[in-house]
Design a protein around this motif. Structure first.
Motif, mmCIF file in Angstrom:
data_model
loop_
_atom_site.group_PDB
_atom_site.id
_atom_site.type_symbol
_atom_site.label_atom_id
_atom_site.label_comp_id
_atom_site.label_asym_id
_atom_site.label_seq_id
_atom_site.Cartn_x
_atom_site.Cartn_y
_atom_site.Cartn_z
ATOM 1 N N SER A 101 0.638 -1.129 -0.101
ATOM 2 C CA SER A 101 0.062 0.164 0.301
ATOM 3 C C SER A 101 1.185 1.259 0.342
ATOM 4 O O SER A 101 0.343 1.895 -0.696
ATOM 5 C CB SER A 101 -0.850 -0.104 1.213
ATOM 6 O OG SER A 101 0.200 -0.095 2.125
ATOM 7 N N THR A 102 1.970 1.355 0.734
ATOM 8 C CA THR A 102 2.819 2.254 1.163
ATOM 9 C C THR A 102 3.591 2.722 -0.967
ATOM 10 O O THR A 102 3.380 3.778 -0.740
ATOM 11 C CB THR A 102 4.400 2.072 1.525
ATOM 12 O OG1 THR A 102 4.029 1.673 2.657
ATOM 13 C CG2 THR A 102 5.007 3.439 1.730
ATOM 14 N N ALA A 103 3.351 1.546 -1.298
ATOM 15 C CA ALA A 103 3.852 1.946 -2.801
ATOM 16 C C ALA A 103 2.785 2.368 -3.878
ATOM 17 O O ALA A 103 3.316 3.088 -4.891
ATOM 18 C CB ALA A 103 4.224 0.617 -3.731
ATOM 19 N N VAL A 104 1.429 1.714 -3.631
ATOM 20 C CA VAL A 104 0.070 2.390 -4.213
ATOM 21 C C VAL A 104 0.343 3.802 -3.978
ATOM 22 O O VAL A 104 0.288 4.825 -4.785
ATOM 23 C CB VAL A 104 -0.596 2.215 -3.809
ATOM 24 C CG1 VAL A 104 -2.330 2.481 -4.212
ATOM 25 C CG2 VAL A 104 -0.946 0.509 -4.350
ATOM 26 N N PRO A 110 -3.513 3.297 -9.205
ATOM 27 C CA PRO A 110 -3.780 1.929 -8.284
ATOM 28 C C PRO A 110 -3.038 0.987 -8.652
ATOM 29 O O PRO A 110 -2.473 1.118 -9.828
ATOM 30 C CB PRO A 110 -5.331 1.893 -9.122
ATOM 31 C CG PRO A 110 -5.498 3.736 -9.903
ATOM 32 C CD PRO A 110 -4.263 4.060 -9.640
ATOM 33 N N LYS A 111 -3.437 0.020 -7.393
ATOM 34 C CA LYS A 111 -2.780 -1.119 -7.554
ATOM 35 C C LYS A 111 -3.228 -1.293 -9.060
ATOM 36 O O LYS A 111 -1.989 -2.362 -9.173
ATOM 37 C CB LYS A 111 -3.093 -1.543 -6.287
ATOM 38 C CG LYS A 111 -2.206 -3.079 -6.215
ATOM 39 C CD LYS A 111 -2.501 -4.329 -4.638
ATOM 40 C CE LYS A 111 -1.630 -5.500 -4.418
ATOM 41 N NZ LYS A 111 -1.141 -5.836 -3.626
ATOM 42 N N GLU A 112 -4.122 -2.179 -9.302
ATOM 43 C CA GLU A 112 -4.254 -2.769 -10.787
ATOM 44 C C GLU A 112 -3.451 -2.334 -11.751
ATOM 45 O O GLU A 112 -3.411 -2.971 -13.188
ATOM 46 C CB GLU A 112 -6.036 -2.898 -11.126
ATOM 47 C CG GLU A 112 -7.145 -1.450 -11.305
ATOM 48 C CD GLU A 112 -7.275 -0.968 -9.809
ATOM 49 O OE1 GLU A 112 -8.176 -0.129 -9.191
ATOM 50 O OE2 GLU A 112 -6.663 -1.477 -8.423
ATOM 51 N N VAL A 178 12.652 -10.252 -7.900
ATOM 52 C CA VAL A 178 13.927 -9.324 -7.304
ATOM 53 C C VAL A 178 12.548 -8.778 -6.390
ATOM 54 O O VAL A 178 11.158 -7.844 -6.643
ATOM 55 C CB VAL A 178 14.024 -8.314 -8.535
ATOM 56 C CG1 VAL A 178 15.275 -6.885 -7.624
ATOM 57 C CG2 VAL A 178 14.982 -9.052 -9.178
ATOM 58 N N GLN A 179 13.179 -8.248 -5.097
ATOM 59 C CA GLN A 179 12.470 -7.730 -4.077
ATOM 60 C C GLN A 179 12.674 -6.019 -4.204
ATOM 61 O O GLN A 179 14.178 -5.738 -4.259
ATOM 62 C CB GLN A 179 12.254 -7.565 -2.671
ATOM 63 C CG GLN A 179 11.829 -7.046 -1.549
ATOM 64 C CD GLN A 179 12.037 -7.700 -0.604
ATOM 65 O OE1 GLN A 179 11.000 -7.877 0.181
ATOM 66 N NE2 GLN A 179 12.170 -7.383 0.344
ATOM 67 N N ILE A 180 12.332 -4.842 -4.309
ATOM 68 C CA ILE A 180 12.760 -3.774 -4.646
ATOM 69 C C ILE A 180 11.459 -2.862 -3.474
ATOM 70 O O ILE A 180 10.857 -2.313 -3.376
ATOM 71 C CB ILE A 180 11.699 -2.820 -5.392
ATOM 72 C CG1 ILE A 180 13.016 -3.908 -7.133
ATOM 73 C CG2 ILE A 180 12.703 -1.883 -6.084
ATOM 74 C CD1 ILE A 180 12.380 -3.231 -8.484
ATOM 75 N N ILE A 181 12.559 -2.300 -2.580
ATOM 76 C CA ILE A 181 12.518 -1.587 -0.983
ATOM 77 C C ILE A 181 12.774 0.323 -1.433
ATOM 78 O O ILE A 181 13.902 0.023 -2.183
ATOM 79 C CB ILE A 181 13.439 -1.991 -0.065
ATOM 80 C CG1 ILE A 181 12.631 -3.127 0.631
ATOM 81 C CG2 ILE A 181 12.510 -0.845 1.192
ATOM 82 C CD1 ILE A 181 13.537 -3.211 1.650
ATOM 83 N N ILE A 182 11.143 0.605 -1.959
ATOM 84 C CA ILE A 182 11.822 1.950 -2.477
ATOM 85 C C ILE A 182 11.275 3.226 -1.203
ATOM 86 O O ILE A 182 10.468 3.476 -0.663
ATOM 87 C CB ILE A 182 11.081 2.579 -3.702
ATOM 88 C CG1 ILE A 182 11.246 1.511 -4.917
ATOM 89 C CG2 ILE A 182 10.979 4.151 -4.089
ATOM 90 C CD1 ILE A 182 9.674 1.580 -5.514
#
Length: 277
Positions: A101-104, A110-112, A178-182
Motif C-alpha cells: 500500500s505504501t508503494a501505491v 491504483p494497484k491494478e 527481485v524485491q525492490i524497497i523504495i
C-alpha cells in the motif's frame, strides 16, 4: 472431528458411493501424541466378500513444515503490507508481480495499474534514466552487487527523489524475482540542499569579511580562517591554518581562560586578548 469424518467416508464407501481414494486425518498414538497421517484406501473383494485395502503414511513432518511455511508467509505478508517503505516484487523481466500500500501511495497509481506492468512502463521514471536503471536491474538479476540506487520519479508534475534497495528472492536456491524497497528521500535531499546553500552563504560571509574570523578545536587546532585575520597577523591563509591557536596569543594563559569561559557559558563576549604576529 477426524474420527467422525473418517467413519463417514468408510460408510459411504461400503454403500458403493463415490469417496476420495486418499485423505488426511490425525491419529493418536499409544503414548498420547498426535500424528498426521495420509490414508490411501481401495475397495477390494477378499474371499468373495467386500473388503478394503489401505496404506497409511506418517506426514507429520510435512504438515509441520507446511504450517511453518504458512506462518512465515503470513508474517512476511504482514510486514510487506505494514512497511512504511514502498515495496514491489518484480519478475526477472521487470514486470511488477505485487506491491504494498505504501508503494501505491507513493506512486499515486491504483494497484491494478501497477501490477502486471514493467516498472519502466508506469510513467514514473525519467525516460533518460531508464536505460541505466534497466542495466542495473539486469546486473542485479545476474548476481552482481549494484548497491543503493538513487534516481528520480515524477508524480503529478512533482519530482521526488528516491533510493532503491534491490534484493534477490530465491526458491530452491534459484532466483525467481527481485524485491525492490523504495525510500522517498525528497525531504532529506531538500534539507541537504538548504544546508549546502546555508554553508555557501556562511563561507562567503567569512571569506569576504574585513574582520578577522577563525574556528578552532578545543585543543587549539585551527580548522578555518579568513584572509583578513591571516593578513592582519602577517601570515598567508595556509601558514596560519597550520598553527595552534595558543601560538598567536601573547599570553598563552589567556587562551586557557578563554576556553574555560566558553565551556562554562557556551558563549564569550567582550573578552580582550593580545595577539602576536
Amino acid at each position: 472431528d477426524d474420527r467422525k469424518r473418517v467413519m463417514e467416508i468408510g460408510k459411504r464407501r461400503a454403500q458403493g458411493k463415490r469417496v476420495p481414494s486418499a485423505y488426511e486425518a490425525r491419529v493418536v498414538t499409544k503414548n498420547g501424541d498426535t500424528r498426521y497421517c495420509e490414508f490411501a484406501i481401495t475397495s477390494i473383494s477378499y474371499k468373495g466378500e467386500y473388503a478394503v485395502m489401505g496404506s497409511v503414511r506418517d506426514i507429520t513432518e510435512r504438515k509441520r513444515m507446511e504450517e511453518e511455511l504458512k506462518e512465515s508467509e503470513e508474517k512476511y505478508r504482514s510486514l510487506f503490507e505494514s512497511s512504511p517503505e514502498a515495496i514491489a516484487i518484480v519478475d526477472l523481466d521487470g514486470t511488477v508481480l505485487d506491491c504494498n500500500s505504501t508503494a501505491v501511495k507513493l506512486s499515486g497509481l491504483p494497484k491494478e495499474h501497477i501490477v502486471g506492468k514493467q516498472f519502466t512502463e508506469l510513467g514514473l521514471l525519467n525516460k533518460k534514466d531508464i536505460p541505466h536503471l534497466m542495466e542495473l536491474f539486469f546486473q542485479k538479476v545476474s548476481g552482481k552487487n549494484v548497491g543503493i540506487i538513487e534516481t528520480e520519479i515524477r508524480i503529478g508534475g512533482e519530482i521526488r527523489h528516491i533510493e532503491i534497495f534491490p534484493a534477490l528472492l530465491k526458491r530452491d536456491n534459484e532466483v525467481y524475482a527481485v524485491q525492490i524497497i523504495i525510500r522517498d528521500i525528497t525531504e532529506r535531499r531538500r534539507a541537504e540542499e538548504a544546508l549546502q546553500k546555508s554553508e555557501e552563504k556562511y563561507r562567503t560571509l567569512v571569506q569576504d569579511a574585513i574582520e578577522g574570523i577563525y574556528r578552532t578545536t578545543v585543543k587549539g587546532d585551527i580548522l578555518e580562517t579568513n584572509p583578513a585575520l591571516a593578513h592582519m597577523l602577517g601570515y598567508s591563509k595556509e601558514e596560519f591554518e597550520k598553527l595552534n591557536a595558543a601560538a598567536i596569543y601573547k599570553d598563552p594563559k589567556m587562551r586557557e581562560m578563554f576556553v574555560q569561559k566558553l565551556q562554562k557559558h557556551g558563549t564569550v563576549k567582550d573578552f580582550e586578548v593580545e595577539y602576536v604576529g
